[in-house]
Design a protein around this motif. Structure first.
Motif, PDB file in Angstrom:
ATOM      1  N   SER A  16       0.818  -1.222   0.000  1.00 38.44           N
ATOM      2  CA  SER A  16       0.000   0.000   0.000  1.00 38.44           C
ATOM      3  C   SER A  16       0.852   1.272   0.000  1.00 38.44           C
ATOM      4  CB  SER A  16      -0.938   0.002   1.211  1.00 38.44           C
ATOM      5  OG  SER A  16      -1.780  -1.132   1.205  1.00 38.44           O
ATOM      6  N   ALA A  17       1.849   1.336   0.889  1.00 41.26           N
ATOM      7  CA  ALA A  17       2.674   2.552   0.988  1.00 41.26           C
ATOM      8  C   ALA A  17       3.497   2.806  -0.277  1.00 41.26           C
ATOM      9  CB  ALA A  17       3.582   2.470   2.217  1.00 41.26           C
ATOM     10  N   PRO A  18       4.175   1.794  -0.835  1.00 39.25           N
ATOM     11  CA  PRO A  18       4.917   2.052  -2.082  1.00 39.25           C
ATOM     12  C   PRO A  18       4.002   2.513  -3.212  1.00 39.25           C
ATOM     13  CG  PRO A  18       5.645  -0.005  -1.096  1.00 39.25           C
ATOM     14  CD  PRO A  18       4.448   0.442  -0.321  1.00 39.25           C
ATOM     15  N   ALA A  19       2.837   1.891  -3.328  1.00 38.73           N
ATOM     16  CA  ALA A  19       1.911   2.286  -4.393  1.00 38.73           C
ATOM     17  C   ALA A  19       1.459   3.732  -4.203  1.00 38.73           C
ATOM     18  CB  ALA A  19       0.702   1.359  -4.403  1.00 38.73           C
ATOM     19  N   ALA A  20       1.151   4.105  -2.969  1.00 38.19           N
ATOM     20  CA  ALA A  20       0.711   5.470  -2.693  1.00 38.19           C
ATOM     21  C   ALA A  20       1.811   6.487  -2.993  1.00 38.19           C
ATOM     22  CB  ALA A  20       0.263   5.591  -1.238  1.00 38.19           C
ATOM     23  N   THR A  21       3.045   6.136  -2.678  1.00 31.41           N
ATOM     24  CA  THR A  21       4.164   7.052  -2.928  1.00 31.41           C
ATOM     25  C   THR A  21       4.403   7.233  -4.416  1.00 31.41           C
ATOM     26  OG1 THR A  21       5.180   6.340  -0.848  1.00 31.41           O
ATOM     27  CG2 THR A  21       6.575   7.526  -2.394  1.00 31.41           C
ATOM     28  N   PHE A  22       4.334   6.138  -5.163  1.00 29.52           N
ATOM     29  CA  PHE A  22       4.462   6.250  -6.621  1.00 29.52           C
ATOM     30  C   PHE A  22       3.363   7.149  -7.182  1.00 29.52           C
ATOM     31  CE2 PHE A  22       7.395   2.601  -7.068  1.00 29.52           C
ATOM     32  CZ  PHE A  22       8.207   3.105  -8.075  1.00 29.52           C
ATOM     33  N   LYS A  23       2.170   7.022  -6.643  1.00 29.59           N
ATOM     34  CA  LYS A  23       1.050   7.822  -7.147  1.00 29.59           C
ATOM     35  C   LYS A  23       1.243   9.311  -6.868  1.00 29.59           C
ATOM     36  CE  LYS A  23      -2.490   4.240  -7.164  1.00 29.59           C
ATOM     37  NZ  LYS A  23      -3.833   3.810  -6.708  1.00 29.59           N
ATOM     38  N   GLU A  24       2.061   9.646  -5.880  1.00 31.19           N
ATOM     39  CA  GLU A  24       2.383  11.050  -5.624  1.00 31.19           C
ATOM     40  C   GLU A  24       3.372  11.580  -6.660  1.00 31.19           C
ATOM     41  OE1 GLU A  24       3.556  12.118  -1.685  1.00 31.19           O
ATOM     42  OE2 GLU A  24       2.112  10.767  -0.745  1.00 31.19           O
ATOM     43  N   VAL A  25       4.243  10.699  -7.150  1.00 28.82           N
ATOM     44  CA  VAL A  25       5.254  11.125  -8.116  1.00 28.82           C
ATOM     45  C   VAL A  25       4.620  11.388  -9.482  1.00 28.82           C
ATOM     46  CG1 VAL A  25       7.355  10.428  -9.340  1.00 28.82           C
ATOM     47  CG2 VAL A  25       7.095   9.904  -6.906  1.00 28.82           C
ATOM     48  N   PHE A  26       3.650  10.567  -9.857  1.00 26.50           N
ATOM     49  CA  PHE A  26       3.064  10.669 -11.188  1.00 26.50           C
ATOM     50  C   PHE A  26       2.499  12.055 -11.510  1.00 26.50           C
ATOM     51  CE2 PHE A  26       2.296   5.851 -10.993  1.00 26.50           C
ATOM     52  CZ  PHE A  26       3.479   5.599 -11.669  1.00 26.50           C
ATOM     53  N   PRO A  27       1.663  12.646 -10.642  1.00 25.29           N
ATOM     54  CA  PRO A  27       1.120  13.968 -10.978  1.00 25.29           C
ATOM     55  C   PRO A  27       2.207  15.034 -11.108  1.00 25.29           C
ATOM     56  CG  PRO A  27      -0.150  12.947  -9.215  1.00 25.29           C
ATOM     57  CD  PRO A  27       1.070  12.120  -9.397  1.00 25.29           C
ATOM     58  N   ALA A  28       3.220  14.949 -10.241  1.00 23.12           N
ATOM     59  CA  ALA A  28       4.305  15.942 -10.307  1.00 23.12           C
ATOM     60  C   ALA A  28       5.055  15.826 -11.632  1.00 23.12           C
ATOM     61  CB  ALA A  28       5.264  15.733  -9.132  1.00 23.12           C
ATOM     62  N   LEU A  29       5.308  14.599 -12.064  1.00 25.29           N
ATOM     63  CA  LEU A  29       5.988  14.403 -13.347  1.00 25.29           C
ATOM     64  C   LEU A  29       5.117  14.873 -14.505  1.00 25.29           C
ATOM     65  CD1 LEU A  29       7.686  10.896 -12.982  1.00 25.29           C
ATOM     66  CD2 LEU A  29       8.839  13.064 -13.430  1.00 25.29           C
TER      67      LEU A  29
END
Length: 235
Positions: A155-168
């Protein structure tokens, strides 16, 4: 003869009871082994750790080995379909000078499209893992430990990746916008390496604003990347 038959039936019942007891003890031992593995090899270790159990360890887990496979399969799938390709996407979208904004628009567009594919891949991997987890039947003592391990490794790794996507995505959009603006006003803008000369004050003001926005978007990416690194390293 009747006594002998009753004795045989009694002996059969006794043997069956012992068999059930033995099965129950085996499950308890397997559960204990699995809980210990999750606690000491996953939860007690800093950062994101998804160790591969030995064949002996998997045998000691019994049917609970399939429960760990839910976690392991997610991380393997995420590495192959998200983490590794993301490195390629970021490299393709990397900008070394303002000139790249004008000359590498195709790379930026490809990077943005690739990013959308990564988001879809992550959603699919997480959905698959969540569905498999929902089917697991676990005693309460195991469930408490497993839930913590699942949160840490899935759950935590997936959530963190999802934070990176919008910024990119926002950064790629900003870079493409600047590139389009440079192309539109190329008669008023001269670029030589990192040096930019603008002959129209209004164009220079607008370009400066766009570049400032792009720099702030890059800062958001750096913050997301630092958070991801802290999650992986545990610091």
């Amino acid at each position: 003869m009747k006594n002998m038959l009753r004795f045989s039936a009694l002996g059969l019942c006794l043997a069956f009871s012992l068999m059930l007891a033995a099965c129950g003890n085996k499950e308890a031992e397997q559960r204990t082994a699995f809980i210990a593995f999750l606690q000491t090899r996953v939860l007690d270790k800093p950062g994101l750790r998804v160790p591969k159990p030995t064949e002996e360890e998997k045998a000691s887990f019994g049917d609970y080995a399939a429960h760990y496979a839910v976690i392991a399969d997610f991380n393997e799938g995420m590495n192959k379909s998200v983490s590794q390709p993301m490195g390629e996407v970021v490299a393709k979208g990397a900008l070394r000078s303002i000139g790249d904004l004008a000359t590498r628009r195709d790379d930026l567009k490809a990077a943005k499209e690739g990013l959308a594919g990564l988001r879809t891949a992550l959603d699919q991997q997480l959905s698959k893992a969540d569905a498999a987890r929902a089917q697991l039947k676990q005693p309460e003592d195991l469930k408490q430990v497993y839930d913590k391990a699942y949160e840490k490794t899935v759950s935590a790794p997936a959530a963190t990746f999802k934070e990176v996507f919008p910024a990119l995505a926002t950064t790629f959009d900003g870079a493409l916008a600047v590139g389009d603006y440079l192309q539109k006003n190329k008669s008023k803008i001269q670029i030589s390496g990192s040096s930019v000369t603008v002959t129209d004050p209004a164009v220079q003001a607008e370009l400066n604003k766009m570049l400032q926005d792009l720099n702030s978007q890059s800062a958001a990416i750096n913050a997301a990347q630092r958070k991801m690194q802290a999650m992986v390293r545990g610091s």
